[in-house]
Structures are given as C-alpha cells and as structure tokens.
Design an enzyme around this catalytic site. Structure first.
Site, PDB file in Angstrom:
ATOM      1  N   THR A   1       4.499 -24.683  26.549  1.00 45.88           N
ATOM      2  CA  THR A   1       4.808 -25.091  25.486  1.00 45.88           C
ATOM      3  C   THR A   1       4.499 -26.715  25.170  1.00 45.88           C
ATOM      4  O   THR A   1       3.533 -27.070  25.045  1.00 45.88           O
ATOM      5  CB  THR A   1       6.350 -24.973  25.003  1.00 45.88           C
TER       6      THR A   1
ATOM      7  N   LYS B   1       6.517 -22.839  33.258  1.00 47.48           N
ATOM      8  CA  LYS B   1       6.364 -23.950  32.032  1.00 47.48           C
ATOM      9  C   LYS B   1       7.929 -24.466  32.008  1.00 47.48           C
ATOM     10  O   LYS B   1       8.797 -23.811  32.421  1.00 47.48           O
ATOM     11  CB  LYS B   1       5.936 -23.286  31.005  1.00 47.48           C
TER      12      LYS B   1
ATOM     13  N   THR C   1      13.172 -23.404  26.963  1.00 44.14           N
ATOM     14  CA  THR C   1      13.367 -22.863  28.224  1.00 44.14           C
ATOM     15  C   THR C   1      12.229 -22.908  29.374  1.00 44.14           C
ATOM     16  O   THR C   1      11.099 -23.096  28.854  1.00 44.14           O
ATOM     17  CB  THR C   1      13.099 -21.117  27.901  1.00 44.14           C
TER      18      THR C   1
ATOM     19  N   GLU D   1      10.131 -34.659  29.492  1.00 41.55           N
ATOM     20  CA  GLU D   1       9.471 -35.259  28.448  1.00 41.55           C
ATOM     21  C   GLU D   1       9.758 -36.830  28.530  1.00 41.55           C
ATOM     22  O   GLU D   1      10.852 -37.353  28.724  1.00 41.55           O
ATOM     23  CB  GLU D   1      10.491 -34.921  27.252  1.00 41.55           C
TER      24      GLU D   1
ATOM     25  N   ASN E   1      12.860 -36.180  21.211  1.00 40.61           N
ATOM     26  CA  ASN E   1      14.008 -35.006  21.047  1.00 40.61           C
ATOM     27  C   ASN E   1      14.639 -35.374  19.714  1.00 40.61           C
ATOM     28  O   ASN E   1      15.609 -34.751  19.275  1.00 40.61           O
ATOM     29  CB  ASN E   1      14.822 -35.035  22.126  1.00 40.61           C
TER      30      ASN E   1
ATOM     31  N   THR F   1      12.635 -30.054  10.742  1.00 43.82           N
ATOM     32  CA  THR F   1      12.649 -28.974   9.815  1.00 43.82           C
ATOM     33  C   THR F   1      12.057 -29.501   8.406  1.00 43.82           C
ATOM     34  O   THR F   1      11.513 -30.533   8.266  1.00 43.82           O
ATOM     35  CB  THR F   1      14.256 -28.758   9.424  1.00 43.82           C
TER      36      THR F   1
END
Lengths: 396, 396
Positions: free
Chosen positions: B147, B173, B184, B268, B391, B396
C-alpha cells in the site's frame, strides 16, 4: 477574572537561578496556623525523591508548608536526591518556624541532574520574605511552578457550603510529561474548607480519577506527577460532613476538571483539545481504558490535527483497548455529527465535519457502546509537526 | 540477492484498478497439489471479514489458493463485507479448480468502503492467467500486496533440513497500521517443507511472538493484521519431526525477523529503526510488555529522531509498563554506550552517543533488569515531522 487566595494561606514565587532563563523557579505555600494535606501520586515505579517523601507524609493533619521548584525534577538521582529533597523540606520548615515533618516538597524539570542546593536555599529565604495573601502572590506562586508551559494554569472558585463561603483556588503545570526541560505534572489545590485528613484523602482520589487521571498529552506517565490538596480549615469551625462534604467534593471536581483540561489544551505544539467521551460500558474503568487507548493513538491525534473525520482510526483503537464489547453495538459522533452507528458506517458530508474540526479548538468524540450504563470523559492533545520538532531537539 | 519460489507454488501479481494510481493491487498464490496453511491474526475486536474467514479455515490440511487485494481493507463493512470476502474466495477457488473452502483471503487498504467486486473478479482472472514459479512472479506477488510501503518487503532463504533443501520465501506489507490509504500488516511465508497442520499452527504462533508480534510503528493494532504460513510439503515425503522440526522453526524465525523488521524500518517518515532489547525479566511476556511500552512512547521516539541520548524517557517508560521490578537494579546502554547503571546516571559524553545515533539508521537500546533470566527484542520506528504530515493529511 480574579484569583482569590483561600483564608489561612500565604504564598510567594521567586526566581533563584535554577532556570538558565532567569524565570521564576521556586514557590512557597504556607498555612501559618496549620492545616490538612492529602496527595495523589504517580504510580510509576521509577519516581522521584519528592514523591517518596510526600507519599509518606500524607494525609497529614498538621501541614504547614509546601516548597516547589521548577527547572530540575530531582528524579533518577538516587540517595543524594533523597537527601536533597529532605534538606529542601528542612530549609522550608526552618524558614517558617515549622518542623521538617510538617512540610511537603515537589520538583519538576530536567531529570537525572542533582539539585543546586545553594540556589534552592537562597530561593526559600527570598520566598519567605515575600509571603503574602493577595492576587499577585497567587500569580507569582503559579508562575514559579511552570516549565515549558505556554500559559499559566490556574483556577479560582467560591461556593457556599454549610452556610459559609468556601474558596477553592489551584494551580498546575504540565505540557509534555518528561524531558530535559519539562518533566511531570504538578498540581496544588488550596481551600479554606474544614475537612478531616481521612476525608481529604478519599475525596481527592475520587476527584483525581475523574480529572487529572483523565488527561494525557502523549501517554507517558512521569516520575514526579503529584496532586496535592491543602486545606486551612478557616471557613468553618467543624469539619464538613454528609451533604456538605458531598457539595464540597462536587465543587472540587469542577475546579479540578477546569484546571486539568488546561494541560492537554497546552500540550506541546497542540492545535486541538480533544475531549473523548465513552458511554455505555459495564464499569467506569472500562470506559477510561477505552478512552485512554483512543487518546494515546498517534493516528487518531494526527487525524484531528488535519481535521480528518477518520472514524476508522477511532473505532479500531477502541477495539484493541482490551475491553470486551460487541462491535455491532458501537456508535460514534464527531463534534455531534453521527458518522458510525451500530457497527456500520453512516453516510455523512466529510467537508461539514472537517470544517467543524478545523474551526474549533476543541474536538468532541462520543463513542457509545451497548454494554452497560457507565461513562467517562477524557482529554488529550492532538499530535503536530511542532510537537515532534520540540521533542526531537537535541538538548545535551 | 535472488528470490526462490519454494517447490509446489505458483503465483502472480496484477493491477485490477482498485488503486487509483494504477499500481498492482491483486496477488494470487496457488499450490496446485494442495498443502498446509496456518495463520496468526489480529486480536482487535474490530476485525475485517477476511480475518473472520481465514481464522475459521486454518489450520488447514487441504489449502489450495490465497487471494490478496490491496487498496481496500474490507474492514468495518458489515454483512456485505463478509459476503464480498466469501465471493473473493469463491472466485479464486473457481479460477484454479478448487473449492471455496480451500481458499484464504486477505485485504488491506482503505477501511469502511465496500470492495469493487467487478474489478476483483477481473483481477483474479488476470492473475490466474499469469501464474508462474519464477522470480518475476514472486516480485509481482510481493508488489501486489503493497500500500503506502516505500519499498517491497521480502525474504528468501534456503536451509538443509532432514537431508533436503528447504526454501523459505515470504513477503509482507505495512507502514502505518490503519488509515484511508494503508491499513494493516499482511505477511505470507511460503515453504516447501512438509509439516503437519498442528505443527504449523503451533510453531507459527511461537515464531510470531518473537517476530511480527515484536514490531510496532505507532502502536495502533489494526483490523486486518494477518500472518499466514503456507507449506507445499514438496521437500520431503514425511512430515518433519523432532530436531528437524526444531531446525525448521529456527529457520522460519530467522526469516520472519528479517521480514518483520522491514516494517518499522519503513515506518511512515521513519529515519531510524529502533531495536529495544530487554533482558533480566521473570517471563518473556514481561520483557515484551516493557519493550512495547518503551516502543510506544512518543517521547522516546522523538528523542531518537533528534539523536538525543535522553535516557530518562526510556527508564521512565519502563517504569510505567505495569511490570514490577526494582528500579535500583536497572542498567541501560544506547548503541553500546552505558548511560545508566543500577538505577543511577553514569557520566558519559553525550556528543559521542548522539553522533552514533545520528550516523546509524539503527539505534539499539539495551535495558537490563535484575529480576530473572528472560529477554526479548522489539523493533519500532522513530517519530518524525514527516510521520505527522503524512497522517494529518486530510483525505476525504
């Protein structure tokens, strides 16, 4: 707003050179005719010398003086740290004509460094000379306990209890929990209410469990966290009991919530105060565990920093809190907007919710389970680029 | 380095349009003659449909095919999500001539959004047509599960067990644990060793407890975390037993640690892989609890980001882990430099230690207690400005 010093108290805050900045770093609080003291302390196994001393001396029916220094936490300092803390108590007691055993001590600041005892001694002498009971003395005392706090954290309330006016005034400090230049949450609530040591201890623990034990900045429990309640008893001749004691406890809880929530509101780099309300659990402890797990999630915090109504992060944090519940019974609202109900996503306008998050300092999350009737409110800061910058700065 | 596909396996990775970027997002792994499958899953109460299905179907003596999609986690999707996951299994089984019950499924990506089943169906068909057993197929399969990973995470090892060469090849991953574009940890270990379903299940749990259960990025446990062990049995006619089985377990552990530590190394925005070694506890669980508490401290992570040998943050995090120990028995080294011993600070040159932290991707913390003989190693990422930026992005 005005700050009222409860009857029977005098106090002072001075600069004695512990902080390189030259800011105030020593506070002395005195009850000349003696009073009651109770405490709630960090449960960290690794705790500082002042915590050890205060825990042993409270609850006390014969309290006289509290000395607090900022700029140095006297934590992880071994036997010498304990000797230094005892010496602070002896010096404070001597200055006001009390015994060392009638005193309490708190320290906050850098950890693993020994206290500069000569500066502390001169600071206690200077503070003793300035002891007063006016608003300026209260503000000086509140400033003397600050470390990296961006603003002074105080509360002052008056309520009628048992036919007398009872004053509740308090101060606290905290931003990040531990670090070279900050360390630890300290709070002092002062009142002229007349309460017994046993009542003081019991109600302070209950109040702490709904106020100072319901806040976090980054979830790191410090070595020095201390909440003291000091009571001069000047407001009435007999100790409060029954409904009067309950009314006092409620007023103390209101004051402590008002004071405690100022800490995450001033979290390092914080742009949001996050209020997490969890309802419908079997016990208050379960509600607290779920709320705290959500509060400590970096993914939840960063979502709120960005004004992102990312309910998946919130619901999944609840799911790993270790509290059993039916996921199909979960509802969630963000700033009053329903986004998740009975375990399924709801259609909502993300822009509306996002705008409400971005335009308000406070973000309110309400997570409702269907397991029981208990609930809790918990407060934390968001996680920002400035938080990381502040805490990643190399300081040695 | 070359990647070897274990005997008895064929696989493929394709792009079927789940990801807007057009990158690979569907992987199919097939054992034509059937094999053994075992799994270890998230303990989050809020878990995704594929986790429910795989947990019920493993351990399996009759495994045929695994289908994985990235870009959509099929989590928090209720009954429709379960129907979709079952349909993925049915389509994958049909494509390779197996029953739905012989298949397993994993999903990772955005949560709370329904799967695009037409794209999934066409992806399964395309992947089936490309099934192969060469290195290119292995790499394609590894890419199909990514991802937000900055790099592909794979391992490939060969060991001699019971007179045969056993191949262990795996992929995983993970970066952040949950979020609109990531969600996940998924991992698949493939081997041609011959092991029984019961042995596979038991040793996979032990191995997970020392590898994938010893990593964190930000401590947020996801809804989809899954580790699968697939074994074709092609390496020997009889199942491994006794010392041979132990040798296989050790090789699997080595491979899983090599694979698992790539996840926090690719956290990240991470600039450091932090290895936290805790020794001298009464149980491995106590060691893990302390290590995990240190790993999840934002103050510890940011100190390492800044190259700050701030031992107070590390020692105090250990102190609130909830594990009883004598604080006077604690030693700490940072990258091999002793900074704290028997509960007291040691004199050390902060610049030397800081330089070693800044110049190495990996920071090693060794915390030694004096309570027992157990130990653990735990790995996490540091916490950087880029982590927060990533993050906090509004999606959206």
């Amino acid at each position: 707003m005005t700050y009222v010093v409860p009857r029977g108290f005098e106090m002072a805050g001075v600069a004695c050179g512990i902080k390189k900045s030259g800011k105030d770093d020593l506070t002395l609080i005195h009850i000349p005719s003696g009073g009651v003291a109770a405490g709630v302390y960090t449960t960290n196994l690794v705790h500082a010398a002042p915590v050890t001393i205060d825990r042993a001396r409270t609850p006390s029916a014969n309290f006289r003086a509290l000395v607090v220094n900022s700029g140095n936490a006297n934590a992880c300092t071994g036997e010498r740290g304990m000797r230094d803390a005892l010496e602070m108590c002896r010096l404070a007691g001597e200055a006001v004509g009390a015994t060392a055993e009638q005193t309490l001590v708190m320290s906050t600041g850098i950890i693993g460094v020994f206290l500069p005892m000569e500066k502390i001694a001169s600071g206690i002498a200077a503070a003793t000379a300035r002891l007063a009971s006016d608003e300026a003395a209260f503000i000086a005392a509140a400033k003397g306990i600050m470390t990296t706090d961006a603003f002074m954290k105080v509360v002052s309330k008056q309520v009628e209890v048992a036919g007398s006016t009872v004053t509740l005034s308090g101060m606290c400090k905290g931003a990040g929990m531990i670090g070279p230049q900050m360390a630890t949450m300290l709070a002092v609530m002062m009142t002229d209410a007349n309460i017994t040591p046993a009542d003081a201890r019991a109600l302070l623990q209950r109040v702490a469990d709904q106020s100072f034990n319901c806040i976090s900045v980054e979830g790191h429990m410090s070595t020095n966290d201390t909440l003291l309640l000091l009571a001069s008893g000047a407001a009435s001749s007999a100790p409060l009991a029954g409904d009067d004691l309950l009314a006092f406890e409620k007023a103390l809880l209101d004051a402590c919530i008002e004071l405690a929530t100022q800490i995450p509101d001033d979290g390092e780099g914080a742009t949001h105060l996050i209020e997490i309300e969890v309802r419908g659990t079997k016990s208050p402890k379960e509600a607290r565990t779920i709320a705290q797990t959500i509060a400590n999630s970096a993914l939840v915090k960063t979502a709120i920093t960005g004004g992102d109504p990312n309910w998946g992060r919130i619901v999944s944090a609840a799911g790993y809190a270790g509290v059993p519940f039916d996921p199909a019974g979960v509802d969630l609202t963000i700033n009053g907007h329903p986004v998740y109900a009975q375990g399924s996503p709801l259609p909502f306008d993300p822009k509306t919710v996002s705008t409400s998050m971005k335009e308000n300092r406070k973000t309110h999350l309400l997570l409702t389970l269907r397991e029981g009737e208990e609930s809790i409110r918990f407060w934390t800061s968001d996680l920002t680029v400035d938080y990381v910058r502040f805490n990643a700065d190399y300081t040695t």
